[in-house]
Design a protein around this motif. Structure first.
Motif, short mmCIF file in Angstrom:
data_model
loop_
_atom_site.label_atom_id
_atom_site.label_comp_id
_atom_site.label_asym_id
_atom_site.label_seq_id
_atom_site.Cartn_x
_atom_site.Cartn_y
_atom_site.Cartn_z
N ILE A 127 0.83 -1.23 0.11
CA ILE A 127 -0.08 -0.01 0.06
C ILE A 127 0.89 1.25 -0.21
O ILE A 127 1.71 1.69 0.95
CB ILE A 127 -1.09 -0.05 1.32
CG1 ILE A 127 -1.71 -1.28 1.05
CG2 ILE A 127 -1.61 1.35 1.35
CD1 ILE A 127 -2.62 -1.39 2.64
N VAL A 128 0.87 1.81 -1.07
CA VAL A 128 1.72 3.00 -1.36
C VAL A 128 1.15 4.20 -0.95
O VAL A 128 0.05 4.64 -1.55
CB VAL A 128 2.39 2.99 -2.69
CG1 VAL A 128 3.23 4.35 -2.85
CG2 VAL A 128 3.07 1.75 -3.03
N VAL A 208 5.44 -12.69 -4.94
CA VAL A 208 4.54 -11.87 -5.82
C VAL A 208 3.86 -10.71 -5.27
O VAL A 208 3.06 -11.13 -4.34
CB VAL A 208 3.84 -12.71 -6.68
CG1 VAL A 208 3.01 -12.19 -7.62
CG2 VAL A 208 4.42 -13.83 -7.11
N SER A 209 4.27 -9.51 -5.70
CA SER A 209 3.94 -8.28 -4.98
C SER A 209 2.87 -7.49 -5.82
O SER A 209 3.25 -7.55 -7.16
CB SER A 209 4.90 -7.66 -4.18
OG SER A 209 5.78 -8.38 -3.33
N VAL A 210 2.28 -6.63 -5.36
CA VAL A 210 1.26 -5.69 -6.35
C VAL A 210 1.48 -4.43 -5.49
O VAL A 210 1.22 -4.38 -4.23
CB VAL A 210 0.13 -6.14 -6.54
CG1 VAL A 210 -0.84 -6.13 -5.43
CG2 VAL A 210 -0.88 -5.04 -7.36
N PHE A 211 1.51 -3.18 -6.08
CA PHE A 211 1.67 -1.87 -5.69
C PHE A 211 0.22 -1.37 -5.83
O PHE A 211 -0.61 -1.53 -6.91
CB PHE A 211 2.51 -0.81 -6.27
CG PHE A 211 4.14 -1.02 -5.96
CD1 PHE A 211 4.55 -1.82 -4.72
CD2 PHE A 211 5.05 -0.40 -6.67
CE1 PHE A 211 5.57 -1.97 -4.66
CE2 PHE A 211 6.18 -0.30 -6.19
CZ PHE A 211 6.64 -1.12 -5.15
N VAL A 212 -0.33 -0.72 -4.65
CA VAL A 212 -1.73 -0.27 -4.80
C VAL A 212 -1.60 1.30 -4.02
O VAL A 212 -1.00 1.35 -3.35
CB VAL A 212 -3.03 -0.75 -3.87
CG1 VAL A 212 -3.01 -2.31 -4.54
CG2 VAL A 212 -2.68 -1.11 -2.54
N LYS A 219 4.40 5.29 -7.30
CA LYS A 219 4.56 3.82 -7.79
C LYS A 219 5.46 3.62 -8.88
O LYS A 219 6.38 2.83 -8.73
CB LYS A 219 3.14 3.40 -8.02
CG LYS A 219 2.29 3.36 -7.03
CD LYS A 219 1.03 2.43 -6.95
CE LYS A 219 0.20 3.26 -8.07
NZ LYS A 219 -0.31 4.82 -7.90
N SER A 220 5.26 4.47 -9.93
CA SER A 220 6.16 4.29 -10.94
C SER A 220 7.86 4.65 -10.78
O SER A 220 8.76 4.03 -11.24
CB SER A 220 5.65 5.16 -12.15
OG SER A 220 4.44 4.57 -12.77
N SER A 221 7.95 5.60 -9.94
CA SER A 221 9.30 5.93 -9.58
C SER A 221 10.02 4.94 -8.71
O SER A 221 11.17 4.70 -8.98
CB SER A 221 9.31 7.42 -8.83
OG SER A 221 8.63 8.40 -9.51
N ASP A 262 8.71 -10.95 -7.92
CA ASP A 262 7.91 -10.21 -8.90
C ASP A 262 7.15 -9.28 -8.70
O ASP A 262 6.81 -9.17 -7.27
CB ASP A 262 7.01 -11.42 -9.79
CG ASP A 262 7.86 -12.69 -10.25
OD1 ASP A 262 8.82 -12.24 -10.77
OD2 ASP A 262 7.52 -13.62 -9.71
N LEU A 263 6.85 -8.27 -9.49
CA LEU A 263 5.72 -7.16 -9.03
C LEU A 263 4.82 -7.02 -10.04
O LEU A 263 5.20 -6.99 -11.35
CB LEU A 263 6.57 -5.91 -8.74
CG LEU A 263 5.77 -4.70 -8.72
CD1 LEU A 263 5.17 -4.68 -7.18
CD2 LEU A 263 6.62 -3.43 -8.71
#
Length: 345
Positions: A127-128, A208-212, A219-221, A262-263
């Motif tokens: 959680i960003v 295996v992660s995911v940015f939200v 997030k892109s940076s 992985d992201l």
């Protein structure tokens, strides 16, 4: 936008039968175009582009594929059975035959189509948040509820900490210690000073992660800092007029870390509405509430000013954060307002 036509019960049964056949057998189907494809094999979806998907095979070769009409959904992270195209000169040559059972799936409600999957087989949700746009604990709470509801471990990340003075940093840490005290991991990062990037990389390794997170939180940076070779990531600026971030990610993709892990980066996970959740699931999404649920004086307790409410007593005794308790009621009060009229009971 028109709704997708719903399948009849008979059609759904046939879809299920076809999927079972493809999962259990590695034989060719009898369709006329089968001679265009090689033998069926397993792979993983690492990109989703409209009606097509990129599948990575066991040799790390990527195949852009069509999808069988009988497949209801394909998302990044899915393990699939697919058949590569024999003519690799074509930009889209393979076909996905079936999606294997998911061990976890991140979902979000869709205005027209109900709850939709956006990423699969995830180990953790990052959680960003950031200090610009301004830090919102209520938004963090919403993401935590969504994570708890799908039973995927969340990690809270505060980005752009270089913008904080020492005094402001201490104040923010006090605010976020609420989450550390109930068992959530907190990471502080800065792409400019490289603060916390080693800790973040260690948290991502072999998972295996995911940015939200909302647009503009970086997030892109962060992805570019972790994977400099991911040159197709475009960094958006904060709008001078609105103070909001500009959307920069337009397709879902799965990125590999050289050290392992992985992201999944997907535009479908910027924000999560919670209007699809029953009240009981929302309440359960605040994990520190769980020890007190079911013990209130009244079965239909609203956990407000109801007499005999154990949750309210725990707040008064300092066992539950007043901030989290207020955030819960704020989310609850907004749910019916945000729920589409066709989805209201």
């Amino acid at each position: 936008m028109a709704k997708k036509p719903k399948l009849t019960k008979k059609q759904k049964r046939q879809v299920s039968v076809n999927r079972s056949k493809r999962l259990s057998k590695n034989t060719a189907t009898s369709e006329m175009e089968d001679n265009q494809f090689a033998e069926q094999q397993s792979g993983r979806v690492i990109g989703r582009f409209g009606k097509h998907a990129d599948v990575e095979d066991q040799a790390s070769i990527i195949h852009r594929c069509h999808m069988r009409r009988t497949i209801s959904s394909v998302v990044c992270g899915d393990q699939v059975l697919f058949r590569p195209g024999k003519d690799q000169s074509l930009s889209i040559s393979g076909i996905i035959e079936a999606v294997e059972d998911r061990k976890s799936v991140l979902t979000r409600p869709d205005f027209y189509d109900g709850v939709k999957p956006v990423a699969a087989n995830i180990d953790q949700i990052i959680i960003v948040s950031s200090v610009l746009p301004s830090l919102s604990l209520n938004i963090i709470d919403r993401y935590l509820v969504a994570s708890e509801d799908v039973e995927i471990t969340p990690v809270i990340l505060l980005n752009k900490v270089e913008l904080l003075t020492a005094e402001e940093r201490a104040e923010v840490e006090v605010q976020l210690n609420i989450y550390r005290d109930i068992g959530y991991q907190i990471i502080y990062t800065s792409c400019k000073t490289l603060t916390g990037l080693e800790q973040l990389a260690a948290s991502l390794k072999d998972k295996v992660s995911v940015f939200v997170g909302q647009s503009g939180v970086g997030k892109s940076s962060l992805i570019n800092a972790l994977l400099p070779e991911a040159t197709d990531e475009i960094i958006g600026d904060i709008s001078d007029n609105s103070g909001l971030g500009q959307h920069t990610t337009t397709t879902a993709k799965l990125l590999h870390f050289p050290a392992g892990g992985d992201l999944i980066d997907s535009p479908g996970v910027r924000e999560f509405a919670l209007w699809h959740l029953p009240t009981e699931r929302l309440t359960n999404g605040f994990k520190e509430f769980r020890d007190y649920l079911g013990g209130c004086k009244f079965r239909d307790c609203k956990h407000g000013n109801d007499p005999g409410c154990l949750l309210k007593e725990a707040v008064e005794q300092g066992k539950i954060s007043q901030q989290r308790y207020q955030s819960y009621h704020k989310i609850l009060s907004n749910m019916d307002e945000l729920r589409p009229s066709h989805a209201k009971p």
